[in-house]
Design a protein around this motif. Structure first.
Motif, PDB file in Angstrom:
ATOM      1  N   ALA A   1     145.418  22.750  43.177  1.00  0.00           N
ATOM      2  CA  ALA A   1     144.333  23.323  42.377  1.00  0.00           C
ATOM      3  C   ALA A   1     143.454  24.159  43.302  1.00  0.00           C
ATOM      4  O   ALA A   1     142.493  23.659  43.903  1.00  0.00           O
ATOM      5  CB  ALA A   1     143.523  22.202  41.730  1.00  0.00           C
ATOM      6  N   GLU A   2     143.808  25.415  43.447  1.00  0.00           N
ATOM      7  CA  GLU A   2     143.068  26.305  44.360  1.00  0.00           C
ATOM      8  C   GLU A   2     141.908  26.968  43.618  1.00  0.00           C
ATOM      9  O   GLU A   2     142.123  27.764  42.697  1.00  0.00           O
ATOM     10  CB  GLU A   2     144.016  27.384  44.896  1.00  0.00           C
ATOM     11  N   VAL A   3     140.697  26.630  44.009  1.00  0.00           N
ATOM     12  CA  VAL A   3     139.523  27.197  43.334  1.00  0.00           C
ATOM     13  C   VAL A   3     139.413  28.683  43.709  1.00  0.00           C
ATOM     14  O   VAL A   3     139.429  29.046  44.880  1.00  0.00           O
ATOM     15  CB  VAL A   3     138.238  26.443  43.742  1.00  0.00           C
ATOM     16  N   ILE A   4     139.335  29.524  42.669  1.00  0.00           N
ATOM     17  CA  ILE A   4     139.250  30.962  42.959  1.00  0.00           C
ATOM     18  C   ILE A   4     137.863  31.525  42.629  1.00  0.00           C
ATOM     19  O   ILE A   4     137.496  32.585  43.125  1.00  0.00           O
ATOM     20  CB  ILE A   4     140.354  31.759  42.227  1.00  0.00           C
ATOM     21  N   SER A   5     137.094  30.819  41.798  1.00  0.00           N
ATOM     22  CA  SER A   5     135.717  31.277  41.585  1.00  0.00           C
ATOM     23  C   SER A   5     134.841  30.131  41.089  1.00  0.00           C
ATOM     24  O   SER A   5     135.320  29.184  40.454  1.00  0.00           O
ATOM     25  CB  SER A   5     135.674  32.432  40.569  1.00  0.00           C
ATOM     26  N   VAL A   6     133.558  30.244  41.432  1.00  0.00           N
ATOM     27  CA  VAL A   6     132.556  29.302  40.919  1.00  0.00           C
ATOM     28  C   VAL A   6     131.426  30.147  40.344  1.00  0.00           C
ATOM     29  O   VAL A   6     130.949  31.085  40.992  1.00  0.00           O
ATOM     30  CB  VAL A   6     131.979  28.412  42.042  1.00  0.00           C
ATOM     31  N   SER A   7     131.017  29.833  39.128  1.00  0.00           N
ATOM     32  CA  SER A   7     129.916  30.589  38.503  1.00  0.00           C
ATOM     33  C   SER A   7     129.156  29.633  37.580  1.00  0.00           C
ATOM     34  O   SER A   7     129.401  28.430  37.592  1.00  0.00           O
ATOM     35  CB  SER A   7     130.484  31.770  37.713  1.00  0.00           C
ATOM     36  N   ARG A   8     128.212  30.171  36.819  1.00  0.00           N
ATOM     37  CA  ARG A   8     127.520  29.385  35.795  1.00  0.00           C
ATOM     38  C   ARG A   8     128.046  29.840  34.438  1.00  0.00           C
ATOM     39  O   ARG A   8     128.193  31.057  34.216  1.00  0.00           O
ATOM     40  CB  ARG A   8     126.016  29.660  35.841  1.00  0.00           C
ATOM     41  N   VAL A   9     128.309  28.919  33.539  1.00  0.00           N
ATOM     42  CA  VAL A   9     128.853  29.293  32.232  1.00  0.00           C
ATOM     43  C   VAL A   9     127.915  30.292  31.543  1.00  0.00           C
ATOM     44  O   VAL A   9     126.736  29.997  31.315  1.00  0.00           O
ATOM     45  CB  VAL A   9     129.027  28.042  31.324  1.00  0.00           C
ATOM     46  N   GLY A  10     128.420  31.474  31.264  1.00  0.00           N
ATOM     47  CA  GLY A  10     127.653  32.474  30.536  1.00  0.00           C
ATOM     48  C   GLY A  10     126.649  33.243  31.382  1.00  0.00           C
ATOM     49  O   GLY A  10     125.888  34.047  30.846  1.00  0.00           O
ATOM     50  N   PHE A  11     126.632  33.002  32.674  1.00  0.00           N
ATOM     51  CA  PHE A  11     125.644  33.671  33.535  1.00  0.00           C
ATOM     52  C   PHE A  11     126.342  34.375  34.690  1.00  0.00           C
ATOM     53  O   PHE A  11     127.070  33.739  35.447  1.00  0.00           O
ATOM     54  CB  PHE A  11     124.666  32.647  34.139  1.00  0.00           C
ATOM     55  N   ASP A  12     126.101  35.693  34.791  1.00  0.00           N
ATOM     56  CA  ASP A  12     126.536  36.323  36.040  1.00  0.00           C
ATOM     57  C   ASP A  12     125.422  36.103  37.064  1.00  0.00           C
ATOM     58  O   ASP A  12     124.398  35.479  36.769  1.00  0.00           O
ATOM     59  CB  ASP A  12     126.886  37.808  35.841  1.00  0.00           C
TER      60      ASP A  12
END
Ligand SMILES: Cc1cc2nc3c(=O)[nH]c(=O)nc-3n(C[C@H](O)[C@H](O)[C@H](O)COP(=O)(O)OP(=O)(O)OC[C@H]3O[C@@H](n4cnc5c(N)ncnc54)[C@H](O)[C@@H]3O)c2cc1C
Length: 466
Positions: free
Chosen positions: A107-118
């Motif tokens: 399971a290689e994480v390719i991005s982390v963000s906030r749901v619905g938020f850039d």
């Protein structure tokens, strides 16, 4: 917002320790690991003897989980290899305890963000869940969590050979004759190196460990020639604290390499800042910059110039990093090798590792960014504090529960081991003081600029490498 779920990136020892701490506090951790098994990075350097004994390598919460599963702690005074850490600690922790159901592999994480938020959008941001996208073969999956701890290490992003932090001209074209990190020169990679002319580039523990292993190979295959390419001009700086190092195995590495150089078993070229690599069927020519104007002709190059964090997956988070070290700005002055190479870093946790993105932390090896002096024990203290903070136990988060061994030398001690004194800087600075060591804190309190180790010109320093 009450934190319940924590996504942890990487099932190395620090990621698993974070998960164990989280379980103990009634939180729900999920660990995403890019490799097929826990300790995927350490498995790449399984052959390397560690310089810290077992006493410094086991996390408290992890140990409590393991003991429940019938584990016996290894002899605290014994020095494990990377492979021992995996087989006797990391693998049982991930496979035989209640963490078993908490780790997802491949399971290689390719991005982390906030749901619905850039990254730009602010209103309501702090209440939004984190969203992690990860690759599993051809599939991209998603995971949401209240908090994220990135413990993905730096092993898979080694620094290039070029002296300016960018690849040397011709480096990628010569890839067949170049390896990075610490190849197993006495084991699986032995046929590649036995009887060859080998250059090792770097000045930290990885370079020194590889040079010492190559010297052993040379005993069995005497035609093996070893050249040490050292960017700095004062080779003794690489030797460390020697007998004054409180981790005696780490000090011993410095004493051994000094002896090998002195006896001519290893040829050292100092001031060698690699500029150009030329490869043909027969050999590899390594050229330094014009100032030192040196050429080394070899069969193989091993690049051990340290590691850097991969920040690409954090692009949509509000992460604040020191422009030089790529660790948090609060941590930077404590570990900056430009001004202070001594290992007397005070234990630190949630406060020093916080980012403008609430609920997000980088811990473990990656938390040090490009600084080379990280110890596992430091990582365990980091995640103990971070998880306490996420669980709302702010008192425990700020409490210091660790005494770190000192290297016995700092960059203000010229001349290396012979002139190093124990506690050269008087130990770590007290918590909540902006100073690199106790002596520095004392001098600043007296209205002076610092103890001296931090006041030496940056450009006269030669930062150490891992
Ligand atoms: C050769 C060497 C020797 C060392 N010796 C010592 C020593 O003697 N004593 C000491 O205290 N420290 C030592 N260290 C330093 C440090 O303690 C180790 O590097 C330790 O492994 C760091 O643990 P970690 O969990 O932070 O990172 P790692 O062990 O590197 O684990 C990171 C994990 O994250 C995974 N990962 C990476 N990217 C992703 C992604 N995008 N998605 C999902 N998973 C990902 C990796 O596969 C890996 O499993 C040494 C380091 C090296 C390189």
């Amino acid at each position: 917002m009450a934190i319940k779920t924590i996504a942890i990136i990487g099932a190395g020892p620090v990621g698993l320790a974070a998960a164990a701490q989280a379980l103990e506090r009634g939180l729900s951790p999920v660990v995403l690991e890019q490799g097929p098994a826990a300790g995927h990075a350490i498995r790449q350097w399984a052959h390397v003897p560690m310089f810290s004994p077992w006493a410094f390598n086991v996390d408290g919460a992890a140990e409590r989980l393991l003991v429940k599963a019938g584990w016996t702690r290894p002899d605290p005074d014994r020095y494990p290899t990377g492979g021992d850490i995996v087989s006797d600690y990391v693998a049982p922790l991930a496979e035989k305890t209640t963490l078993r159901e908490r780790v997802r592999y491949n399971a290689e994480v390719i991005s982390v963000s906030r749901v619905g938020f850039d990254k730009v959008k602010s209103a309501g941001r702090d209440a939004a869940l984190f969203l992690l996208r990860y690759r599993n073969g051809e599939t991209i999956s998603k995971l949401t969590a209240d908090a994220v701890i990135d413990t993905s290490g730096t092993w898979f992003s080694p620094n290039p050979a070029g002296s300016g932090g960018v690849p040397a001209s011709g480096e990628s074209e010569a890839a067949k004759r170049i390896s990075y990190g610490m190849p197993d020169v006495l084991g699986q990679a032995r046929p590649r190196y036995a009887g060859k002319r080998i250059a090792v580039l770097g000045g930290g523990h990885s370079a020194i460990g590889t040079l010492i292993a190559l010297a052993e190979l040379q005993e069995a295959s005497p035609s093996t020639e070893i050249t040490w390419l050292y960017r700095g001009t004062i080779l003794s700086k690489a030797f460390g604290g020697g007998a004054a190092d409180q981790l005696s195995a780490r000090g011993e590495l410095g004493l051994q390499i000094a002896d090998l150089v002195e006896r001519g078993r290893i040829r050292a070229l100092t001031g060698f800042r690699l500029e150009r690599v030329e490869a043909d069927e027969a050999e590899l020519r390594l050229a330094s910059d014009e100032e030192s104007n040196q050429i080394a002709t070899v069969d193989e190059l091993i690049v051990a110039t340290g590691f850097r964090p991969d920040l690409s997956l954090l692009r949509e988070l509000r992460v604040e990093l020191d422009p030089a070290l790529e660790c948090t700005p609060t941590l930077a002055p404590l570990i900056d090798p430009n001004i202070h190479s001594c290992g007397t870093v005070r234990p630190h946790g949630a406060a020093e590792l916080a980012h403008p993105e609430p609920g997000f932390y980088i811990a473990g090896m990656k938390a040090y960014g490009r600084a080379p002096t990280f110890l596992l024990a430091t990582g365990h203290e980091q995640v103990r504090s971070i998880v306490a903070e996420l669980a709302g136990d702010h008192v425990a988060a700020r409490r210091v529960e660790l005494v770190l061994p000192e290297t016995g030398v700092c960059s203000s001690t010229p001349g290396g081991p012979s002139q190093a004194k124990t506690s050269c800087c008087g130990g770590p600075a007290p918590v909540a003081v902006d100073a690199c060591c106790a002596e520095d804190a004392k001098a600043k309190a007296a209205g002076e600029a610092g103890c001296g180790c931090g006041s030496v010109q940056r450009e006269t320093r030669e930062p150490a490498e891992v």
